[in-house]
Design an enzyme around this catalytic site. Structure first.
Site, PDB file in Angstrom:
ATOM      1  CD  GLU A  23       0.393   8.488   6.350  1.00 37.43           C
ATOM      2  OE1 GLU A  23       0.004   7.359   6.045  1.00 37.43           O
ATOM      3  OE2 GLU A  23      -0.105   9.150   7.270  1.00 37.43           O
TER       4      GLU A  23
ATOM      5  CD  GLU B 171      -1.598   2.253   1.974  1.00 32.55           C
ATOM      6  OE1 GLU B 171      -1.867   3.343   1.438  1.00 32.55           O
ATOM      7  OE2 GLU B 171      -1.004   2.168   3.055  1.00 32.55           O
TER       8      GLU B 171
END
Length: 83
Positions: free
Chosen positions: A34, A25
């Protein structure tokens, strides 16, 4: 074998030299925050076998114009003015 760990902490077992699939992910939210793409690219270059897969392998960002006042964060996205 299935390894569930952070790429930064991962070490391939001694009896393996490459992997067939990397599932990560890596996108973060808004594809900006992120972001793990640099880590995934490092893992690809270091461990992915020829013809191997990275999943997911692509993404798409769609943006539209808005005058909503809660979108002020676009004024400074990592030092870039996106307005």
């Amino acid at each position: 074998h299935l390894f569930k760990t952070r790429l930064e902490d991962f070490q391939l077992p001694a009896h393996l030299s490459q992997v067939d699939i990397i599932i990560s992910e890596w996108m973060g939210y808004f594809l900006l925050y992120e972001s793990m793409l640099p880590s995934v690219l490092h893992a690809r270059d270091k461990w992915l076998a020829p013809g191997g897969l990275i999943l997911p392998s692509s993404t798409q960002m769609l943006i539209t114009a808005s005058s909503h006042d809660r979108l002020a964060f676009w004024d400074d996205v990592y030092g870039f003015n996106m307005t």
